[in-house]
Write a protein that holds these residues in place. Structure first.
Motif, PDB file in Angstrom:
ATOM      1  N   VAL A  16      -8.092  -4.588  -3.781  1.00 22.48           N
ATOM      2  CA  VAL A  16      -9.294  -3.950  -4.275  1.00 22.48           C
ATOM      3  C   VAL A  16      -9.359  -2.953  -5.796  1.00 22.48           C
ATOM      4  N   ASP A  17     -10.459  -3.942  -6.623  1.00 19.95           N
ATOM      5  CA  ASP A  17     -11.304  -3.911  -8.063  1.00 19.95           C
ATOM      6  C   ASP A  17     -10.052  -3.950  -8.931  1.00 19.95           C
ATOM      7  N   ARG A  18     -10.082  -5.572  -8.185  1.00 21.60           N
ATOM      8  CA  ARG A  18      -8.801  -5.438  -9.576  1.00 21.60           C
ATOM      9  C   ARG A  18      -9.117  -6.135 -10.890  1.00 21.60           C
ATOM     10  N   ASP A  19      -8.015  -6.261 -11.816  1.00 22.61           N
ATOM     11  CA  ASP A  19      -7.954  -6.892 -12.856  1.00 22.61           C
ATOM     12  C   ASP A  19      -8.172  -8.066 -13.353  1.00 22.61           C
ATOM     13  N   VAL A  20      -8.943  -9.407 -13.565  1.00 27.37           N
ATOM     14  CA  VAL A  20      -9.203 -10.844 -13.171  1.00 27.37           C
ATOM     15  C   VAL A  20      -8.709 -11.345 -14.092  1.00 27.37           C
ATOM     16  N   ASP A  21      -8.426 -11.144 -15.260  1.00 29.01           N
ATOM     17  CA  ASP A  21      -7.578 -11.706 -16.068  1.00 29.01           C
ATOM     18  C   ASP A  21      -5.635 -10.958 -15.754  1.00 29.01           C
ATOM     19  N   ALA A  22      -5.457 -10.450 -15.160  1.00 32.03           N
ATOM     20  CA  ALA A  22      -4.191 -10.255 -14.789  1.00 32.03           C
ATOM     21  C   ALA A  22      -3.786 -11.263 -14.293  1.00 32.03           C
ATOM     22  N   LYS A  23      -4.184 -12.078 -13.825  1.00 37.93           N
ATOM     23  CA  LYS A  23      -3.999 -13.376 -12.844  1.00 37.93           C
ATOM     24  C   LYS A  23      -3.612 -14.311 -13.538  1.00 37.93           C
ATOM     25  N   GLU A  29       0.557  -0.692   0.174  1.00 36.15           N
ATOM     26  CA  GLU A  29       0.445  -0.199  -0.498  1.00 36.15           C
ATOM     27  C   GLU A  29       0.876   1.261   0.275  1.00 36.15           C
ATOM     28  N   LYS A  30       1.950   1.707   0.774  1.00 34.79           N
ATOM     29  CA  LYS A  30       3.310   2.935   0.631  1.00 34.79           C
ATOM     30  C   LYS A  30       3.355   2.840  -1.131  1.00 34.79           C
ATOM     31  N   MET A  31       3.547   0.983  -1.523  1.00 33.44           N
ATOM     32  CA  MET A  31       4.515   1.503  -3.134  1.00 33.44           C
ATOM     33  C   MET A  31       3.827   2.342  -3.206  1.00 33.44           C
ATOM     34  N   ILE A  32       1.699   1.988  -3.746  1.00 35.60           N
ATOM     35  CA  ILE A  32       0.998   2.392  -4.355  1.00 35.60           C
ATOM     36  C   ILE A  32       0.738   4.298  -4.124  1.00 35.60           C
ATOM     37  N   THR A  33       0.551   4.306  -2.681  1.00 41.08           N
ATOM     38  CA  THR A  33       0.937   5.272  -2.745  1.00 41.08           C
ATOM     39  C   THR A  33       1.648   6.432  -2.886  1.00 41.08           C
ATOM     40  N   MET A  34       3.437   6.185  -3.179  1.00 37.37           N
ATOM     41  CA  MET A  34       4.195   6.919  -3.643  1.00 37.37           C
ATOM     42  C   MET A  34       4.674   6.284  -5.274  1.00 37.37           C
ATOM     43  N   ALA A  35       3.439   5.275  -6.025  1.00 38.11           N
ATOM     44  CA  ALA A  35       3.649   5.424  -7.454  1.00 38.11           C
ATOM     45  C   ALA A  35       3.012   6.299  -7.703  1.00 38.11           C
ATOM     46  N   LYS A  36       1.519   6.572  -6.643  1.00 40.14           N
ATOM     47  CA  LYS A  36       0.405   8.152  -6.960  1.00 40.14           C
ATOM     48  C   LYS A  36       1.032   9.060  -7.093  1.00 40.14           C
ATOM     49  N   LYS A  37       2.651   9.963  -7.273  1.00 40.20           N
ATOM     50  CA  LYS A  37       3.054  10.885  -6.741  1.00 40.20           C
ATOM     51  C   LYS A  37       3.976  10.835  -8.392  1.00 40.20           C
ATOM     52  N   GLY A  38       3.999  10.188  -8.647  1.00 35.65           N
ATOM     53  CA  GLY A  38       4.153   9.221 -10.375  1.00 35.65           C
ATOM     54  C   GLY A  38       5.436  10.968 -10.506  1.00 35.65           C
ATOM     55  N   ALA A  45      -5.765   6.537  -8.252  1.00 32.81           N
ATOM     56  CA  ALA A  45      -5.813   7.550  -7.942  1.00 32.81           C
ATOM     57  C   ALA A  45      -7.554   8.610  -7.008  1.00 32.81           C
ATOM     58  N   ASP A  46      -8.196   7.958  -7.090  1.00 33.19           N
ATOM     59  CA  ASP A  46      -9.050   8.842  -6.487  1.00 33.19           C
ATOM     60  C   ASP A  46      -9.459   7.991  -5.384  1.00 33.19           C
ATOM     61  N   ARG A  47      -8.356   7.013  -4.335  1.00 30.85           N
ATOM     62  CA  ARG A  47      -8.844   6.210  -3.925  1.00 30.85           C
ATOM     63  C   ARG A  47      -7.600   6.301  -2.207  1.00 30.85           C
ATOM     64  N   PRO A  48      -8.557   6.975  -1.023  1.00 27.34           N
ATOM     65  CA  PRO A  48      -7.303   7.626  -0.625  1.00 27.34           C
ATOM     66  C   PRO A  48      -6.764   6.504   0.126  1.00 27.34           C
ATOM     67  N   GLY A  49      -6.647   5.412  -0.165  1.00 29.83           N
ATOM     68  CA  GLY A  49      -5.923   4.210   0.564  1.00 29.83           C
ATOM     69  C   GLY A  49      -6.729   3.073   1.065  1.00 29.83           C
ATOM     70  N   GLY A  50      -6.143   2.355   1.763  1.00 31.26           N
ATOM     71  CA  GLY A  50      -6.838   0.918   1.162  1.00 31.26           C
ATOM     72  C   GLY A  50      -7.475   0.481   0.209  1.00 31.26           C
ATOM     73  N   TYR A  51      -6.195  -0.184  -0.838  1.00 34.50           N
ATOM     74  CA  TYR A  51      -6.278  -0.621  -1.834  1.00 34.50           C
ATOM     75  C   TYR A  51      -6.213  -2.176  -1.729  1.00 34.50           C
ATOM     76  N   ILE A  52      -6.019  -2.722  -0.630  1.00 34.27           N
ATOM     77  CA  ILE A  52      -5.890  -4.286  -0.595  1.00 34.27           C
ATOM     78  C   ILE A  52      -6.610  -4.792   0.448  1.00 34.27           C
ATOM     79  N   ARG A  53      -6.817  -6.713   0.178  1.00 36.36           N
ATOM     80  CA  ARG A  53      -7.958  -6.807   0.808  1.00 36.36           C
ATOM     81  C   ARG A  53      -7.221  -8.272   1.220  1.00 36.36           C
ATOM     82  N   ILE A  54      -7.282  -8.591   2.129  1.00 31.52           N
ATOM     83  CA  ILE A  54      -6.817  -9.906   3.064  1.00 31.52           C
ATOM     84  C   ILE A  54      -8.322 -11.115   3.273  1.00 31.52           C
ATOM     85  N   MET A  55      -8.511 -12.007   3.040  1.00 38.00           N
ATOM     86  CA  MET A  55      -9.504 -12.568   2.934  1.00 38.00           C
ATOM     87  C   MET A  55      -9.100 -14.309   3.446  1.00 38.00           C
TER      88      MET A  55
END
Length: 139
Positions: A116-123, A49-58, A88-98
């Motif tokens: 969250v909101d993952r691309d199903v075809d990526a796996k 999640e910290k990596m995604i937040t850092m990538a959002k800086k660009g 980009a418009d999500r303030p956090g919580g990019y990952i879920r654990i089940m």
């Protein structure tokens, strides 16, 4: 007592843990869903999640920091080109654990960690592309 001990050691040295989470972060970014043990998943979540937040800086500094923390350059590219715009418009919580039951061999608690909101075809997309290229090369 283990007061003020901020993370799980997972019976590994610091270098082993660093490599483990770097590889797991690469796999999670590539496949957008992985299955692992529950303690590893809980430790991996804040790292990615910290990596995604850092990538959002660009900016260039963020790209270089992430390139130093990840093993694969393709993961850095996907973070900046795919995942950062997606969240980009999500303030956090990019990952879920089940929770996913217990492993048969040693009864370790298992979990599925995914975006969250993952691309199903990526796996498995990389493996499918590799197999298709091998099929085309043989024919």
């Amino acid at each position: 007592m283990r007061h003020a001990k901020g993370y799980r050691r997972l019976n590994r040295t610091h270098e082993h843990r660093k490599a483990l989470f770097s590889n797991m972060a690469d796999s999670l970014i590539e496949h957008e869903q992985i299955k692992t043990t529950l303690p590893k998943a809980k430790e991996l979540r804040p790292i990615v999640e910290k990596m995604i937040t850092m990538a959002k800086k660009g900016d260039l500094h963020s790209r270089r920091v992430l390139a130093s923390r990840l093993k694969l350059d393709a993961s850095v590219v996907k973070l900046f080109d795919v995942l950062a715009p997606r969240y980009a418009d999500r303030p956090g919580g990019y990952i879920r654990i089940m929770k996913a039951g217990f492993r048969y061999g040693d009864m370790a608690p298992m979990a599925i960690i995914e975006f969250v909101d993952r691309d199903v075809d990526a796996k498995g997309a990389g493996d499918k592309a590799r197999l298709a290229a091998e099929e085309a090369g043989e024919e």
